[in-house]
Design a protein around this motif. Structure first.
Motif, PDB file in Angstrom:
ATOM      1  N   ASN A   3       0.871  -1.170   0.000  1.00 25.21           N
ATOM      2  CA  ASN A   3       0.000   0.000   0.000  1.00 25.21           C
ATOM      3  C   ASN A   3       0.913   1.225   0.000  1.00 25.21           C
ATOM      4  OD1 ASN A   3      -2.397  -1.525   0.312  1.00 25.21           O
ATOM      5  ND2 ASN A   3      -2.063  -1.610   2.517  1.00 25.21           N
ATOM      6  N   TYR A  19       1.069   5.642   0.194  1.00 25.79           N
ATOM      7  CA  TYR A  19       0.345   6.802   0.701  1.00 25.79           C
ATOM      8  C   TYR A  19       1.115   8.092   0.416  1.00 25.79           C
ATOM      9  CZ  TYR A  19      -1.603   3.081   3.698  1.00 25.79           C
ATOM     10  OH  TYR A  19      -2.168   1.921   4.164  1.00 25.79           O
ATOM     11  N   TYR A  64      -4.122   7.418  -1.377  1.00 33.59           N
ATOM     12  CA  TYR A  64      -3.534   6.129  -1.087  1.00 33.59           C
ATOM     13  C   TYR A  64      -3.844   5.177  -2.225  1.00 33.59           C
ATOM     14  CZ  TYR A  64      -8.028   4.334   0.745  1.00 33.59           C
ATOM     15  OH  TYR A  64      -9.327   3.934   0.907  1.00 33.59           O
ATOM     16  N   LEU A 123       4.943  13.795   2.615  1.00 34.44           N
ATOM     17  CA  LEU A 123       5.503  12.529   3.058  1.00 34.44           C
ATOM     18  C   LEU A 123       4.887  11.372   2.276  1.00 34.44           C
ATOM     19  CD1 LEU A 123       5.425  13.168   6.881  1.00 34.44           C
ATOM     20  CD2 LEU A 123       7.473  12.566   5.612  1.00 34.44           C
ATOM     21  N   VAL A 173       2.359  -2.876   4.543  1.00 33.42           N
ATOM     22  CA  VAL A 173       2.118  -4.213   4.012  1.00 33.42           C
ATOM     23  C   VAL A 173       0.622  -4.370   3.758  1.00 33.42           C
ATOM     24  CG1 VAL A 173       2.267  -6.672   4.486  1.00 33.42           C
ATOM     25  CG2 VAL A 173       4.100  -5.143   5.232  1.00 33.42           C
ATOM     26  N   LYS A 174       0.295  -4.900   2.635  1.00 41.11           N
ATOM     27  CA  LYS A 174      -1.106  -5.036   2.275  1.00 41.11           C
ATOM     28  C   LYS A 174      -1.805  -6.096   3.119  1.00 41.11           C
ATOM     29  CE  LYS A 174      -1.794  -4.722  -2.007  1.00 41.11           C
ATOM     30  NZ  LYS A 174      -2.126  -3.304  -1.841  1.00 41.11           N
ATOM     31  N   ARG A 175      -3.022  -5.808   3.477  1.00 38.37           N
ATOM     32  CA  ARG A 175      -3.918  -6.731   4.186  1.00 38.37           C
ATOM     33  C   ARG A 175      -3.373  -7.185   5.535  1.00 38.37           C
ATOM     34  NH1 ARG A 175      -4.966  -7.993  -1.088  1.00 38.37           N
ATOM     35  NH2 ARG A 175      -3.281  -9.512  -1.226  1.00 38.37           N
ATOM     36  N   SER A 181      -3.448  -5.120   8.652  1.00 35.74           N
ATOM     37  CA  SER A 181      -3.813  -3.805   9.170  1.00 35.74           C
ATOM     38  C   SER A 181      -3.046  -3.424  10.423  1.00 35.74           C
ATOM     39  CB  SER A 181      -5.311  -3.772   9.466  1.00 35.74           C
ATOM     40  OG  SER A 181      -6.042  -4.020   8.293  1.00 35.74           O
ATOM     41  N   SER A 182      -2.491  -4.418  11.085  1.00 29.80           N
ATOM     42  CA  SER A 182      -1.767  -4.103  12.310  1.00 29.80           C
ATOM     43  C   SER A 182      -0.355  -3.616  12.050  1.00 29.80           C
ATOM     44  CB  SER A 182      -1.705  -5.348  13.202  1.00 29.80           C
ATOM     45  OG  SER A 182      -0.998  -6.385  12.551  1.00 29.80           O
ATOM     46  N   THR A 183       0.040  -3.651  10.787  1.00 30.86           N
ATOM     47  CA  THR A 183       1.411  -3.266  10.500  1.00 30.86           C
ATOM     48  C   THR A 183       1.572  -1.753  10.541  1.00 30.86           C
ATOM     49  OG1 THR A 183       3.243  -3.506   8.944  1.00 30.86           O
ATOM     50  CG2 THR A 183       1.104  -3.061   8.020  1.00 30.86           C
ATOM     51  N   GLU A 184       2.753  -1.333  10.833  1.00 24.34           N
ATOM     52  CA  GLU A 184       3.024   0.095  10.829  1.00 24.34           C
ATOM     53  C   GLU A 184       3.222   0.586   9.407  1.00 24.34           C
ATOM     54  OE1 GLU A 184       7.181  -0.944  12.525  1.00 24.34           O
ATOM     55  OE2 GLU A 184       7.267   1.150  11.894  1.00 24.34           O
ATOM     56  N   ALA A 185       3.153   1.889   9.233  1.00 22.09           N
ATOM     57  CA  ALA A 185       3.500   2.515   7.969  1.00 22.09           C
ATOM     58  C   ALA A 185       4.944   2.994   8.066  1.00 22.09           C
ATOM     59  CB  ALA A 185       2.587   3.695   7.681  1.00 22.09           C
ATOM     60  N   PHE A 196       7.805   5.522   6.524  1.00 19.97           N
ATOM     61  CA  PHE A 196       7.797   6.814   5.872  1.00 19.97           C
ATOM     62  C   PHE A 196       9.119   7.133   5.195  1.00 19.97           C
ATOM     63  CE2 PHE A 196       3.840   8.901   7.079  1.00 19.97           C
ATOM     64  CZ  PHE A 196       3.361   8.046   8.048  1.00 19.97           C
ATOM     65  N   GLY A 197       8.999   7.901   4.105  1.00 15.01           N
ATOM     66  CA  GLY A 197      10.173   8.481   3.493  1.00 15.01           C
ATOM     67  C   GLY A 197      10.635   9.692   4.276  1.00 15.01           C
ATOM     68  N   TYR A 244      -6.898  -0.891  14.422  1.00 15.71           N
ATOM     69  CA  TYR A 244      -5.571  -0.839  15.024  1.00 15.71           C
ATOM     70  C   TYR A 244      -5.202   0.615  15.264  1.00 15.71           C
ATOM     71  CZ  TYR A 244      -5.722  -5.535  13.217  1.00 15.71           C
ATOM     72  OH  TYR A 244      -6.110  -6.819  12.938  1.00 15.71           O
ATOM     73  N   PHE A 282      -2.159   3.471  16.586  1.00 16.07           N
ATOM     74  CA  PHE A 282      -0.711   3.690  16.597  1.00 16.07           C
ATOM     75  C   PHE A 282      -0.383   5.062  17.187  1.00 16.07           C
ATOM     76  CE2 PHE A 282      -0.046   0.247  13.510  1.00 16.07           C
ATOM     77  CZ  PHE A 282      -1.235   0.245  12.803  1.00 16.07           C
ATOM     78  N   TYR A 317       2.852   7.640  16.617  1.00 20.41           N
ATOM     79  CA  TYR A 317       4.082   7.920  15.878  1.00 20.41           C
ATOM     80  C   TYR A 317       4.742   9.154  16.476  1.00 20.41           C
ATOM     81  CZ  TYR A 317       3.081   4.705  12.011  1.00 20.41           C
ATOM     82  OH  TYR A 317       2.854   3.595  11.253  1.00 20.41           O
ATOM     83  N   GLN A 341      11.700  12.671  10.454  1.00 21.49           N
ATOM     84  CA  GLN A 341      11.508  11.247  10.159  1.00 21.49           C
ATOM     85  C   GLN A 341      10.441  10.666  11.080  1.00 21.49           C
ATOM     86  OE1 GLN A 341      13.058   9.224   7.709  1.00 21.49           O
ATOM     87  NE2 GLN A 341      11.407   7.866   8.365  1.00 21.49           N
ATOM     88  N   ARG A 385       1.975   0.373  19.144  1.00 27.95           N
ATOM     89  CA  ARG A 385       0.738   0.020  18.457  1.00 27.95           C
ATOM     90  C   ARG A 385      -0.159  -0.785  19.400  1.00 27.95           C
ATOM     91  NH1 ARG A 385       3.063  -3.327  13.766  1.00 27.95           N
ATOM     92  NH2 ARG A 385       5.042  -2.833  14.733  1.00 27.95           N
ATOM     93  N   THR A 409      -6.005   2.467  11.702  1.00 25.86           N
ATOM     94  CA  THR A 409      -6.423   1.815  10.478  1.00 25.86           C
ATOM     95  C   THR A 409      -7.443   0.772  10.848  1.00 25.86           C
ATOM     96  OG1 THR A 409      -5.705   0.656   8.489  1.00 25.86           O
ATOM     97  CG2 THR A 409      -4.584   0.091  10.536  1.00 25.86           C
ATOM     98  N   GLU A 424      -7.335  -0.413   3.841  1.00 31.02           N
ATOM     99  CA  GLU A 424      -5.923  -0.058   3.706  1.00 31.02           C
ATOM    100  C   GLU A 424      -5.675   1.401   4.072  1.00 31.02           C
ATOM    101  OE1 GLU A 424      -5.761  -3.963   2.312  1.00 31.02           O
ATOM    102  OE2 GLU A 424      -4.266  -2.639   3.165  1.00 31.02           O
ATOM    103  N   LEU A 457      -5.014   4.604   6.210  1.00 31.70           N
ATOM    104  CA  LEU A 457      -4.342   4.922   7.470  1.00 31.70           C
ATOM    105  C   LEU A 457      -4.532   6.405   7.731  1.00 31.70           C
ATOM    106  CD1 LEU A 457      -2.421   4.132   9.779  1.00 31.70           C
ATOM    107  CD2 LEU A 457      -0.515   4.532   8.230  1.00 31.70           C
TER     108      LEU A 457
END
Lengths: 114, 114
Positions: free
Chosen positions: A32, A34, A49, A90, A95-97, A99-103, A105-106, B33, B35, B37, B44, B50, B95, B100, B102
């Motif tokens: 995914n 954003y 997104y 930003l 990670v797709k599907r 939802s508990s994963t963090e995002a 960032f660049g 979920y 979070f 940050y 950054q 989480r 999320t 998907e 966030l």
């Protein structure tokens, strides 16, 4: 390991000029993606997104557009910049599907429209 | 629609003290979920902690812990033994399961004073 690249780091553009900000992700597939804008006093605003190539969801009607021409490439564009487009942009991926994963960032792009 | 609200724009705390950052959210889903940050002056974005909504136990990560009140839709962050390096913008985000998207709150600026 996964990395996200966003460029340029800073950009000064005149009003009415076009814009192209690029973001690429390495080390993962089908993420995914954003685009967020962080304007002073307005926090982190979700602009677009994408869950896949060519699939873009727009959150805020505005002067900007986004495209995803390749799986791990996300581009933010404008045909004619406005003063109000100034801000810190930003890119992020998740990670797709899962939802508990963090995002992730660049480093961000500081855009100043003059 | 999911929304995240951070009503305190700015806080300060003395080094070694404890501070609590508040966040409320709104969602019609039962599976989601949350979070926190951190964005230091380097800009950054870094994940602090989480929380899965289906877990009753509050998440903890070293000096960081949350107070998750599902019925009240509240998700506060407690920082114990504050350090100068904790000075940053803090964003609450969520999320929803199956989505998907966030979404972030507007952020809160925390300053830790020596």
């Amino acid at each position: 390991s996964q990395t996200i690249h966003q460029w340029p780091a800073t950009l000064v553009q005149p009003v009415g000029s076009p814009l192209s900000l690029e973001c690429t992700v390495e080390g993962t597939s089908n993420p995914n993606l954003y685009w967020y804008r962080q304007a002073a006093g307005r926090g982190l605003q979700l602009l677009f997104y994408s869950v896949g190539i060519g699939q873009i969801s727009s959150e805020v009607p505005q002067n900007l557009s986004a495209s995803r021409p390749q799986d791990r490439q996300f581009i933010l564009s404008s045909k004619k910049l406005l003063l109000s487009d100034s801000g810190f942009y930003l890119c992020a991926w998740s990670v797709k599907r899962v939802s508990s994963t963090e995002a992730f960032f660049g480093q961000g792009t500081r855009l100043t429209v003059v | 629609a999911q929304t995240v609200t951070q009503s305190q724009p700015e806080m300060s705390v003395q080094e070694a003290e404890t501070v609590t950052l508040s966040c409320t959210y709104d969602t019609s889903e039962n599976n989601y979920y949350l979070f926190w940050y951190k964005q230091p002056p380097s800009r950054q974005m870094i994940l602090v902690i989480r929380q899965e909504a289906y877990k009753q136990q509050n998440a903890t990560e070293n000096r960081f812990s949350v107070n998750f009140q599902k019925a009240a839709k509240s998700f506060s962050l407690k920082i114990s033994d504050s350090q100068l390096g904790d000075t940053a913008m803090y964003f609450c985000a969520m999320t929803q399961g199956g989505s998907e998207k966030l979404v972030f709150g507007k952020g809160m600026k925390l300053t830790v004073n020596p």
